[in-house]
Design a protein around this motif. Structure first.
Motif: not given
Length: 372
Positions: A267-281, A283-296
């Motif tokens: 998903t971080s790579n999706v926002f890394r490259y799909h920059d023609t869509f509005p960037h959701p509030e 969501i970090p900008y690459w190379p900062e990553l979205m946190p990995d999922l926990t079981p919860e």
């Protein structure tokens, strides 16, 4: 509702460490997933076309992969998700030739999806002087109506457009049998869904995130499709949604698999490259990553329908939520999980979910084409 899988040659950096064959394994595993999906009863496999998108998608020559799968599979329909028909990327006449050839190799099992590219990094590789990325919409519109003519006219009448020209020529081969493959468009925003419907095109809803968002998009599409003025030989009344899939014998195992697969890196790579869509509030900008999922968080996402994750019985309920809002085809996005777990997801989904919801032996697009 029908079912498919989506493949893109996902090759993250963390899989390459100590493994010089990681790219090869990613591509060949995708082919094995398609063959397994064919045997498991999935009706469609979609293959991306992306260029220059390191880590995110190494499946650039999807026409070659489609040819491989034409011989390696028997029943599953093989779709371009997408072929990029912008003349600066692929000349439209050559795209038409590839589509018709794949239609022959698959004996009518090819699905023709198109789109405009993933973002500025990809687009500027082929159109380095373009100033407004939205101009790719005008370029796509300058091309798309010509494909049915190239498929069906004995001698294509030729075209003198804004972005490309071609004198009258025989475009060969012609498609296999009657009519031509079903046509689709990779849409993102509500206006693009409406545009596809007015043209009579099916929608590749790669950006649909959950049943709630699907409901509004599908409703808008279905309102428009009744008044379609199809550019093709028939209306392809179809909305496809994609959800990442993790299915195991138990919910606990499926959740553990999802955590280990690190889907938020994709998903971080999706926002890394799909920059023609509005960037959701948020969501970090690459190379900062979205946190990995926990079981919860996996449990929460699964309950919300943002992931197809669980044992077969629980997954069935999640899939029915997409059916309830009118999605015509639900596609499992694969590639995050390891090979063994992915093959198990395909097997369990095909054995326990598909037979309960897709009881029609004929593919929906085959019926549309047959009745054209």
């Amino acid at each position: 509702m029908e079912f498919g899988i989506f493949l893109q040659g996902y090759n993250p950096s963390f899989r390459r460490e100590g493994n010089p064959n990681a790219e090869h394994e990613a591509l060949m595993n995708d082919m094995d997933f398609a063959i397994a999906a064919d045997r498991a009863g999935f009706k469609y496999v979609w293959l991306s076309e992306h260029h220059f998108l390191d880590e995110y998608s190494h499946l650039s020559a999807n026409d070659v992969m489609c040819g491989y799968l034409a011989h390696a599979t028997e029943r599953i329909h093989i779709g371009s998700g997408i072929f990029n028909p912008l003349p600066q990327v692929n000349h439209p006449a050559k795209v038409a030739e590839r589509v018709a050839t794949l239609d022959h190799l698959t004996k009518g099992r090819f699905e023709f999806g198109t789109g405009r590219g993933a973002g500025s990094h990809e687009i500027l590789g082929f159109l380095p002087g373009i100033e407004d990325m939205s101009e790719t919409k005008a370029i796509w519109e300058d091309v798309i109506r010509e494909f049915p003519k190239m498929f069906l006219q004995d001698t294509y009448e030729g075209y003198d457009g804004t972005y490309w020209q071609l004198p009258p020529r025989k475009i060969l081969p012609k498609p296999y049998g009657k009519s031509h493959p079903a046509m689709w468009y990779a849409a993102g925003s509500p206006p693009s869904y409406a545009m596809a419907a007015r043209m009579g095109l099916g929608v590749l809803g790669f950006s649909i995130g959950d049943p709630a968002s699907a409901e509004k998009l599908v409703a808008g599409y279905k309102r428009e499709i009744g008044n379609a003025e199809p550019i093709a030989d028939f209306v392809n009344d179809n909305v496809l949604a994609v959800s990442t899939g993790f299915v195991a014998e138990t919910r606990e195992q499926a959740v553990a698999n999802a955590v280990a697969a690190r889907p938020m890196y994709l998903t971080s790579n999706v926002f890394r490259y799909h920059d023609t869509f509005p960037h959701p509030e948020g969501i970090p900008y690459w190379p900062e990553l979205m946190p990995d999922l926990t079981p919860e968080l996996v449990e929460f996402a699964a309950d919300a329908g943002a992931l197809i994750c669980g044992a077969p019985d629980g997954v069935l309920d999640a899939v029915k939520a997409y059916e309830a809002v009118g999605v015509d085809q639900l596609v499992l996005g694969l590639g995050c999980d390891n090979r063994e777990n992915t093959l198990k997801t395909i097997e369990l989904f095909g054995k326990h979910v598909i037979p309960k919801l897709d009881t029609e032996p004929e593919h929906r697009t085959t019926r549309f084409r047959r009745l054209a």
